[in-house]
Design a protein around this motif. Structure first.
Motif, PDB file in Angstrom:
ATOM      1  N   LEU A 167       0.827  -1.204   0.000  1.00  0.00           N
ATOM      2  CA  LEU A 167       0.000   0.000   0.000  1.00  0.00           C
ATOM      3  C   LEU A 167       0.864   1.258   0.000  1.00  0.00           C
ATOM      4  O   LEU A 167       1.950   1.305   0.581  1.00  0.00           O
ATOM      5  N   HIS A 168       0.355   2.293  -0.667  1.00  0.00           N
ATOM      6  CA  HIS A 168       1.007   3.601  -0.706  1.00  0.00           C
ATOM      7  C   HIS A 168      -0.022   4.648  -0.300  1.00  0.00           C
ATOM      8  O   HIS A 168      -1.229   4.423  -0.411  1.00  0.00           O
ATOM      9  N   ILE A 169       0.465   5.781   0.166  1.00  0.00           N
ATOM     10  CA  ILE A 169      -0.434   6.853   0.594  1.00  0.00           C
ATOM     11  C   ILE A 169       0.075   8.182   0.068  1.00  0.00           C
ATOM     12  O   ILE A 169       1.292   8.413   0.002  1.00  0.00           O
ATOM     13  N   GLU A 170      -0.853   9.043  -0.312  1.00  0.00           N
ATOM     14  CA  GLU A 170      -0.468  10.376  -0.749  1.00  0.00           C
ATOM     15  C   GLU A 170      -1.581  11.360  -0.405  1.00  0.00           C
ATOM     16  O   GLU A 170      -2.767  11.007  -0.413  1.00  0.00           O
ATOM     17  N   HIS A 171      -1.173  12.576  -0.070  1.00  0.00           N
ATOM     18  CA  HIS A 171      -2.152  13.632   0.206  1.00  0.00           C
ATOM     19  C   HIS A 171      -2.717  14.106  -1.129  1.00  0.00           C
ATOM     20  O   HIS A 171      -1.967  14.454  -2.042  1.00  0.00           O
ATOM     21  N   ASP A 172      -4.031  14.098  -1.234  1.00  0.00           N
ATOM     22  CA  ASP A 172      -4.662  14.472  -2.503  1.00  0.00           C
ATOM     23  C   ASP A 172      -5.109  15.934  -2.498  1.00  0.00           C
ATOM     24  O   ASP A 172      -4.787  16.686  -3.413  1.00  0.00           O
ATOM     25  N   HIS A 173      -5.827  16.337  -1.451  1.00  0.00           N
ATOM     26  CA  HIS A 173      -6.297  17.716  -1.373  1.00  0.00           C
ATOM     27  C   HIS A 173      -6.861  17.972   0.023  1.00  0.00           C
ATOM     28  O   HIS A 173      -6.928  17.057   0.849  1.00  0.00           O
ATOM     29  N   ASP A 174      -7.251  19.205   0.266  1.00  0.00           N
ATOM     30  CA  ASP A 174      -7.967  19.554   1.493  1.00  0.00           C
ATOM     31  C   ASP A 174      -9.443  19.743   1.143  1.00  0.00           C
ATOM     32  O   ASP A 174      -9.774  20.338   0.102  1.00  0.00           O
ATOM     33  N   SER A 175     -10.319  19.236   2.009  1.00  0.00           N
ATOM     34  CA  SER A 175     -11.750  19.354   1.749  1.00  0.00           C
ATOM     35  C   SER A 175     -12.218  20.789   1.982  1.00  0.00           C
ATOM     36  O   SER A 175     -11.461  21.649   2.462  1.00  0.00           O
ATOM     37  N   GLU A 176     -13.485  21.048   1.658  1.00  0.00           N
ATOM     38  CA  GLU A 176     -14.041  22.383   1.869  1.00  0.00           C
ATOM     39  C   GLU A 176     -14.033  22.760   3.339  1.00  0.00           C
ATOM     40  O   GLU A 176     -13.944  23.935   3.694  1.00  0.00           O
TER      41      GLU A 176
END
Length: 216
Positions: A167-176
Motif C-alpha cells: 500500500l502507498h499513501i499520498e495527500h490528494d487535497h484539502d476538503s471544503e
C-alpha cells in the motif's frame, strides 16, 4: 442424539455472541464505552474471536480512561489512552476507538500539565513572561493544528499499513471544511513508473479533532 444437542448448544452460542456484539457496537455509537465493554466481554466468553477480544480490550481502555478523566485522575487517564493508542486494531470499530484515544490523549496530557503547574492556585492568576497561563494555553490551541505528516501517520495506523507493504499513501487535497484528504492505493507494477494504481480507499482527517474517517 448427542450431535443434536451439540448443534442446539452451538446455535445458542452463536445467537448470544451475535447479540452481544451487536449491543456492544450499538453502545460504541453512543460512546457508552463501559456498557460496550461489558457486552463485548460477554461475547468473548461465548466465542473467543479476535474481533471480540480487540473490541473488548479497546472499549475497556476507553471506559477506564473516561472514568479516570472525569474523576480528575489525569495521570491514569493518560495511561489508559496511551494503551489504546498503541493498540494495533484490525477491525473498523477498533480503529475508530484508537482514533478516539488519539483525540483524548493530548487532552488528558494537557490536563495533567495544568494540574502540576497550577500548584493549587487559580489558573487565571498564574503568569509567565507577562502572559496569563490560560491565555497562553488558548494561544497554543489556536496554532496547534494537525500537520500533514501527523495526519498521514494517523491514516497509516487506521488502515494498518504496516501489515500491507504494497500500500502507498499520498495527500490528494484539502476538503471544503479544511480536512486533509488522503488517497491509499496499490501499484500493480511497483517497479515501473507506469504501474497502474488500484484504489484501496480515500480517508479524511479532521485537523482539530484528529478524527480519521472514510470518504465515500
Amino acid at each position: 442424539m448427542v450431535i443434536f444437542f451439540v448443534l442446539i448448544a452451538s446455535g445458542c452460542v452463536t445467537r448470544n455472541y451475535d447479540s452481544n456484539m451487536d449491543l456492544g457496537k450499538s453502545q460504541l455509537n453512543e460512546e457508552n464505552y463501559l456498557e460496550a465493554h461489558e457486552a463485548f466481554e460477554l461475547a468473548y466468553k461465548e466465542a473467543k474471536t479476535p474481533e471480540a477480544r480487540e473490541l473488548m480490550d479497546l472499549s475497556g481502555f476507553l471506559a477506564s480512561g473516561m472514568k479516570n478523566y472525569e474523576e480528575q485522575d489525569f495521570g491514569s487517564a493518560k495511561s489508559d489512552f496511551e494503551k489504546a493508542t498503541a493498540y494495533k486494531a484490525k477491525y473498523r470499530e477498533g480503529k475508530q476507538m484508537v482514533s478516539k484515544a488519539v483525540e483524548m490523549h493530548p487532552v488528558s496530557n494537557s490536563a495533567t500539565i495544568e494540574t502540576v503547574v497550577g500548584n493549587d492556585e487559580p489558573v487565571e492568576e498564574a503568569t509567565e513572561d507577562g502572559f496569563k497561563v490560560e491565555d497562553k494555553a488558548a494561544s497554543k490551541d489556536s496554532v496547534s493544528t494537525l500537520s500533514k505528516s501527523q495526519a498521514e501517520k494517523l491514516v497509516k495506523d487506521y488502515v494498518d499499513m504496516e501489515n500491507f507493504p504494497n500500500l502507498h499513501i499520498e495527500h490528494d487535497h484539502d476538503s471544503e471544511k479544511g480536512d486533509y484528504i488522503f488517497h491509499v492505493f496499490e501499484v500493480d507494477e511497483p517497479s515501473q513508473k507506469s504501474g497502474h494504481k488500484t484504489t484501496w480507499g480515500w480517508y479524511g482527517v479532521n485537523k482539530k479533532t484528529k478524527e480519521v474517517y472514510e470518504v465515500m
